[in-house]
Design an enzyme around this catalytic site. Structure first.
Site, mmCIF file in Angstrom:
data_model
loop_
_atom_site.group_PDB
_atom_site.id
_atom_site.type_symbol
_atom_site.label_atom_id
_atom_site.label_comp_id
_atom_site.label_asym_id
_atom_site.label_seq_id
_atom_site.Cartn_x
_atom_site.Cartn_y
_atom_site.Cartn_z
ATOM 1 N N GLU A 157 33.456 46.498 42.151
ATOM 2 C CA GLU A 157 34.216 47.481 41.391
ATOM 3 C C GLU A 157 35.576 46.925 40.970
ATOM 4 O O GLU A 157 36.000 47.073 39.822
ATOM 5 C CB GLU A 157 34.433 48.757 42.216
ATOM 6 N N CYS B 299 38.600 49.960 46.883
ATOM 7 C CA CYS B 299 38.167 50.144 45.485
ATOM 8 C C CYS B 299 38.507 51.538 44.978
ATOM 9 O O CYS B 299 38.913 51.708 43.827
ATOM 10 C CB CYS B 299 36.672 49.883 45.354
ATOM 11 N N GLU C 18 32.345 37.010 47.948
ATOM 12 C CA GLU C 18 32.866 36.879 49.307
ATOM 13 C C GLU C 18 33.504 35.512 49.536
ATOM 14 O O GLU C 18 33.298 34.576 48.769
ATOM 15 C CB GLU C 18 31.741 37.092 50.325
#
Length: 133
Positions: A55, A93, A44
């Site tokens: 992912e 993702c 993050e």
């Protein structure tokens, strides 16, 4: 490689997650058709936009090392790194996976009991915007 083994690798990746804002840690293990496993965790950022999911981290690592054909991905996630429920890939993702994976690509999720839930990418993203695979 067995689904359970791939899921265990995803769980191990939780400890590398950097999630000081959401506190939701995610680990992923991506299996290429050549048998190599590429791992990822979410990273993050205070600005949110530059953040990257587990992912996509695994996919980008694999692609940056020349892999383009994938068989399956395992995903584990939960608040403060504790796996509770099945953790499915976010929409971004799913779209990134659809760039490199066929609709029958396997997405494996794990819960706190160690149960696995497998779905295909086609089930998770039935109307993807991608090259036909």
């Amino acid at each position: 490689m067995e689904d359970k083994e791939l899921a265990e690798i995803a769980v191990k990746m939780l400890k590398f997650s950097y999630a000081p804002y959401s506190h939701f840690h995610v680990g992923a293990a991506l299996l290429s058709k050549s048998g190599k496993v590429f791992t990822g965790c979410n990273v993050e950022n205070a600005a949110y936009g530059p953040s990257n999911c587990a992912e996509r981290t695994a996919v980008f690592k694999a692609v940056s090392e020349g892999e383009r054909d994938f068989e399956a991905i395992a995903i584990a996630g939960g608040p403060d790194g504790i796996v509770k429920d099945f953790c499915s890939p976010c929409g971004v993702c799913r779209q990134v996976l659809s760039e490199f994976c066929s609709k029958d690509f396997k997405v494996i999720m794990i819960n706190s009991e160690g149960s696995l839930k497998a779905m295909t990418l086609g089930q998770l993203l039935p109307e993807s915007f991608s090259l036909e695979k």
